[in-house]
Design a protein around this motif. Structure first.
Motif, PDB file in Angstrom:
ATOM      1  N   ASP A 122      71.975 -41.398  -7.624  1.00 52.99           N
ATOM      2  CA  ASP A 122      72.163 -42.472  -7.644  1.00 52.99           C
ATOM      3  C   ASP A 122      71.197 -43.941  -7.224  1.00 52.99           C
ATOM      4  OD1 ASP A 122      74.598 -41.560  -7.115  1.00 52.99           O
ATOM      5  OD2 ASP A 122      74.567 -40.220  -4.579  1.00 52.99           O
ATOM      6  N   GLU A 126      71.980 -47.222  -9.428  1.00 56.43           N
ATOM      7  CA  GLU A 126      72.096 -48.449  -8.904  1.00 56.43           C
ATOM      8  C   GLU A 126      70.960 -49.784  -9.017  1.00 56.43           C
ATOM      9  OE1 GLU A 126      71.438 -49.172  -4.359  1.00 56.43           O
ATOM     10  OE2 GLU A 126      72.219 -47.516  -4.875  1.00 56.43           O
ATOM     11  N   SER A 130      71.860 -53.151 -11.126  1.00 58.69           N
ATOM     12  CA  SER A 130      71.440 -54.336 -10.181  1.00 58.69           C
ATOM     13  C   SER A 130      70.666 -54.452 -10.748  1.00 58.69           C
ATOM     14  CB  SER A 130      71.296 -53.974  -8.824  1.00 58.69           C
ATOM     15  OG  SER A 130      69.845 -53.290  -8.812  1.00 58.69           O
TER      16      SER A 130
END
Length: 176
Positions: A122, A126, A130
């Protein structure tokens, strides 16, 4: 009467400080992925403690040229996922990484955080998602900072007071 053994046991940092230059550079190259960076740290031995070595690594990293940064990034690979990670997660990570590499021309790097191995997927996904929106120059600065974090982690793993002779958490790309 047998000779008494010294209670002092050399630390991994002691062994590094006393190692032949080539051996020290080889260890540093495995951790830093850039010959100029590794050479600079090896030439400034001995280090009185791990904090001094980490500070020197940070300082030397700020002096890396764009070509050195590209070289260090070329030696990186994505962090390994836990063995029990679902194949869909591997697919998602591969797709996100391909998009990142197509945009920025190098592998995505992220320094290990406090996340558990189960949370690492994760965290990496992420991070990639981003950072895909970043301007290439901004991303180069972030990638350089992440490389410094990786270097600190690897050096601590290899040369910290409780270090053992293990491989780096992040393996280099094949052939590097």
């Amino acid at each position: 009467m047998p000779a008494q053994r010294s209670p002092y046991l050399p630390t991994p940092l002691d062994a590094f400080n006393l190692a032949p230059a080539e051996e020290a550079r080889a260890l540093l190259l495995r951790c830093l992925r850039n010959a100029r960076w590794a050479h600079r740290l090896a030439e400034h031995r001995p280090y009185p403690d791990l904090a001094a070595l980490l500070a020197a690594a940070d300082e030397a990293a700020y002096d890396l040229r764009v070509v050195d940064l590209a070289d260090a990034l070329a030696g990186e690979s994505l962090p390994e996922l836990p063995e029990d990670t679902y194949s869909a997660a591997h697919t998602a990570l591969s797709a996100a990484h391909a998009a990142y590499e197509a945009r920025f021309g190098h592998v995505f790097v992220i320094a290990p955080g406090g996340a558990s191995p189960q949370e690492s997927l994760d965290r990496v996904l992420e991070g990639i998602r981003s950072r895909l929106a970043n301007d290439p120059e901004d991303e180069r600065v972030i990638a350089a900072e992440e490389l410094r974090g990786l270097a600190r982690h690897r050096l601590t793993t290899h040369l910290g007071a409780t270090a053992t002779r293990t491989t780096c958490h992040y393996a280099p790309r094949p052939g590097v």
